[in-house]
Design a protein around this motif. Sequence first.
Motif, PDB file in Angstrom:
ATOM      1  N   ILE A  82       0.874  -1.166   0.000  1.00 13.72           N
ATOM      2  CA  ILE A  82       0.000   0.000   0.000  1.00 13.72           C
ATOM      3  C   ILE A  82       0.917   1.224   0.000  1.00 13.72           C
ATOM      4  O   ILE A  82       1.922   1.265   0.710  1.00 13.72           O
ATOM      5  N   THR A  83       0.571   2.225  -0.803  1.00 18.36           N
ATOM      6  CA  THR A  83       1.460   3.368  -0.995  1.00 18.36           C
ATOM      7  C   THR A  83       0.792   4.663  -0.546  1.00 18.36           C
ATOM      8  O   THR A  83      -0.384   4.885  -0.815  1.00 18.36           O
ATOM      9  N   LEU A  84       1.569   5.498   0.125  1.00 18.99           N
ATOM     10  CA  LEU A  84       1.146   6.851   0.498  1.00 18.99           C
ATOM     11  C   LEU A  84       2.110   7.838  -0.144  1.00 18.99           C
ATOM     12  O   LEU A  84       3.317   7.780   0.100  1.00 18.99           O
ATOM     13  N   VAL A  85       1.589   8.722  -0.976  1.00 16.72           N
ATOM     14  CA  VAL A  85       2.388   9.790  -1.587  1.00 16.72           C
ATOM     15  C   VAL A  85       1.915  11.124  -1.015  1.00 16.72           C
ATOM     16  O   VAL A  85       0.716  11.415  -1.012  1.00 16.72           O
ATOM     17  N   ILE A  86       2.866  11.924  -0.539  1.00 22.37           N
ATOM     18  CA  ILE A  86       2.556  13.258  -0.011  1.00 22.37           C
ATOM     19  C   ILE A  86       3.423  14.273  -0.738  1.00 22.37           C
ATOM     20  O   ILE A  86       4.634  14.066  -0.921  1.00 22.37           O
ATOM     21  N   THR A  87       2.805  15.363  -1.173  1.00 21.61           N
ATOM     22  CA  THR A  87       3.560  16.460  -1.769  1.00 21.61           C
ATOM     23  C   THR A  87       3.045  17.781  -1.198  1.00 21.61           C
ATOM     24  O   THR A  87       2.093  17.816  -0.420  1.00 21.61           O
ATOM     25  N   GLY A  88       3.709  18.867  -1.599  1.00 24.96           N
ATOM     26  CA  GLY A  88       3.369  20.189  -1.080  1.00 24.96           C
ATOM     27  C   GLY A  88       4.351  20.631  -0.011  1.00 24.96           C
ATOM     28  O   GLY A  88       5.456  20.103   0.109  1.00 24.96           O
TER      29      GLY A  88
ATOM     30  N   LEU B 167     -10.915   3.858  -5.916  1.00 25.50           N
ATOM     31  CA  LEU B 167      -9.613   4.115  -6.511  1.00 25.50           C
ATOM     32  C   LEU B 167      -8.715   4.836  -5.527  1.00 25.50           C
ATOM     33  O   LEU B 167      -9.159   5.357  -4.514  1.00 25.50           O
ATOM     34  N   SER B 168      -7.426   4.879  -5.856  1.00 24.60           N
ATOM     35  CA  SER B 168      -6.477   5.617  -5.043  1.00 24.60           C
ATOM     36  C   SER B 168      -5.604   6.458  -5.969  1.00 24.60           C
ATOM     37  O   SER B 168      -5.396   6.103  -7.137  1.00 24.60           O
ATOM     38  N   ALA B 169      -5.089   7.556  -5.464  1.00 25.85           N
ATOM     39  CA  ALA B 169      -4.518   8.602  -6.316  1.00 25.85           C
ATOM     40  C   ALA B 169      -3.000   8.671  -6.249  1.00 25.85           C
ATOM     41  O   ALA B 169      -2.422   9.763  -6.284  1.00 25.85           O
ATOM     42  N   GLU B 170      -2.330   7.526  -6.175  1.00 30.00           N
ATOM     43  CA  GLU B 170      -0.867   7.543  -6.074  1.00 30.00           C
ATOM     44  C   GLU B 170      -0.218   8.212  -7.289  1.00 30.00           C
ATOM     45  O   GLU B 170       0.661   9.061  -7.151  1.00 30.00           O
ATOM     46  N   LEU B 171      -0.629   7.805  -8.505  1.00 28.70           N
ATOM     47  CA  LEU B 171       0.036   8.348  -9.690  1.00 28.70           C
ATOM     48  C   LEU B 171      -0.348   9.808  -9.925  1.00 28.70           C
ATOM     49  O   LEU B 171       0.478  10.617 -10.352  1.00 28.70           O
ATOM     50  N   TYR B 172      -1.580  10.154  -9.653  1.00 28.36           N
ATOM     51  CA  TYR B 172      -2.028  11.545  -9.736  1.00 28.36           C
ATOM     52  C   TYR B 172      -1.171  12.418  -8.820  1.00 28.36           C
ATOM     53  O   TYR B 172      -0.658  13.471  -9.218  1.00 28.36           O
ATOM     54  N   THR B 173      -1.002  12.000  -7.560  1.00 29.15           N
ATOM     55  CA  THR B 173      -0.255  12.790  -6.587  1.00 29.15           C
ATOM     56  C   THR B 173       1.230  12.785  -6.910  1.00 29.15           C
ATOM     57  O   THR B 173       1.929  13.784  -6.715  1.00 29.15           O
ATOM     58  N   LEU B 174       1.724  11.656  -7.419  1.00 31.46           N
ATOM     59  CA  LEU B 174       3.126  11.594  -7.832  1.00 31.46           C
ATOM     60  C   LEU B 174       3.410  12.619  -8.920  1.00 31.46           C
ATOM     61  O   LEU B 174       4.432  13.320  -8.879  1.00 31.46           O
ATOM     62  N   ALA B 175       2.513  12.730  -9.903  1.00 32.01           N
ATOM     63  CA  ALA B 175       2.727  13.696 -10.984  1.00 32.01           C
ATOM     64  C   ALA B 175       2.774  15.120 -10.440  1.00 32.01           C
ATOM     65  O   ALA B 175       3.641  15.924 -10.823  1.00 32.01           O
ATOM     66  N   LEU B 176       1.850  15.459  -9.545  1.00 34.18           N
ATOM     67  CA  LEU B 176       1.901  16.778  -8.912  1.00 34.18           C
ATOM     68  C   LEU B 176       3.242  16.997  -8.221  1.00 34.18           C
ATOM     69  O   LEU B 176       3.894  18.031  -8.381  1.00 34.18           O
TER      70      LEU B 176
END
Length: 538
Positions: free
Chosen positions: A164-170, A505-514
Amino acid sequence: MRALNVLALLASTAWVTVSGQSCTPLNATFSTEAMPAGEFQPYEMLNPILGKLASRFFVTIVNLTPHPFKLESSNGKKMEQFSFGDVPPGRARQNPITYRGGPIPLADEGTATYTIQGADNKKFLVRATSKLFGGDDSRRVTLDLSGMGLGSREYVFPGGQTAITLVITGSQSYGFRASLSHGPGNWMRQIYDVIRDRPVRHLIMPGTHDAGMSIISNKLISIGSDQNTQNQALNIYDQLRAGSRWFDLRIGTIHPVHERDVTKHEGFWVLHINDEMADFAVGNTGESLDQVIDEINRFTRENPGEIIFFSIRYLVGRYRFPDRGPLLWTSPVVDEFFTKLRTIHNRCPDLDTSTGFQNHNASYFMDQNSGRGCVLLLLNGRLPDNVPQESPKDGIYAFSRIAVRDHWSNKMHARDMAADQVNVWRSVTRGGRDDFKDFLISQWLVTPDPVAATAYTLENFAIEPTNPSLYFHGVNNMDPAHWPNVILVDYIGVVREDQWGWDQLSAELYTLALGLNLYLVSENCEIQKGRPPLIEGL
């Protein structure tokens, strides 16, 4: 699931670009600290019986912020293994978890608490649990970001030995985003001030492989099934919402078995076959071109301001029983095809083709159509030389208008594919005198043989060993000067087999792109002209 409404968050949190200041190496926060090598799911764990018996899993944490993620506390006394650690800026850590009891779930629990340093002591928690004799859904992980104002979500481990993956940006000043759910569909427009002056070759975006194969429509009489031929769970509209901006779209006409006149066909359909020019083709059809066009138009109407690429391949006819080779399109068929393409909204006619599209700034495309953005149609098929190859006045272009390096590994195992893809993007440099001048597509996907694809499904190959490895292996082999432009995947957004509802769904790739555009690329001062947008106040 409890999750913060992302649209409300956008309204309450200002994402601003810092202007009037320069980027210097002194601004850099990207860490070069080596992370522990991640583990790829063993191939045999795709066997559904062995997968259900698995008790070892992972939680991958990706830090695309300028703040260190400090492990404040970890309590895994009720777990066989619960090994978490710090995650420096720009890095990812795969954290292993082993439940007690082997294949029989016990009442296990472990909690890791992280502090985001330099961000008003914002915290997030990772909590792994299982219920005594709770069955296949027993082993779960909760990603609790309520201490950051981003809600929480519980995931069920899908089987095998996956992550399971957690991506955080900002950042503290810019606002944070996380991968628990998708944000606005027009994610490029949301960061317009950051990417507007970058050439397209300095952008990073998700892409979808065999994008129109979200259904099996059986217009071919062949052995292609959902197990071995379907590559996506979401239609084009939802792939766009999930962040995809590069679409591998393969279109052909379907013909009655005994019809020799290529102009007499049963419509334009998405195809996925082993070889569009083979005497006998194995595969099937997906969405119709009419459905694809409706989905594009719905998205662009709701989400203006994006750059959307369609790499349109095949462009040949096949008989319903595909044992007699291809039928090459004639000018009337191409004219009919172009007529359909002209119904796509936000095409961009008469673009400047004196330079490759990859060298135009993002704003050149995003500002087209009075700021509604650009749908770029790039034809890359088998059209004979004596038929029209493009129609720039209609916004229909030959693929050669963009210089692309499209790398397919053709590997069955995720470990082999990942090493091969990383080698390619590590071989090119971004920014400065040695800047890579082309557009690089990384096909982050495996190619199982037909027997394995049918037995284990393309879906499970994607969501268990392949897509999760992007975050612990791919991210840790990126830095501000080395990365691909497109990360092309199967089954975008899907984290559990056959759970395809939008809220599942989960937004790993969406958040990774950001994060890669806001943080990683912005740390390259050969590309980022002003002060990196996430480091104001640090």
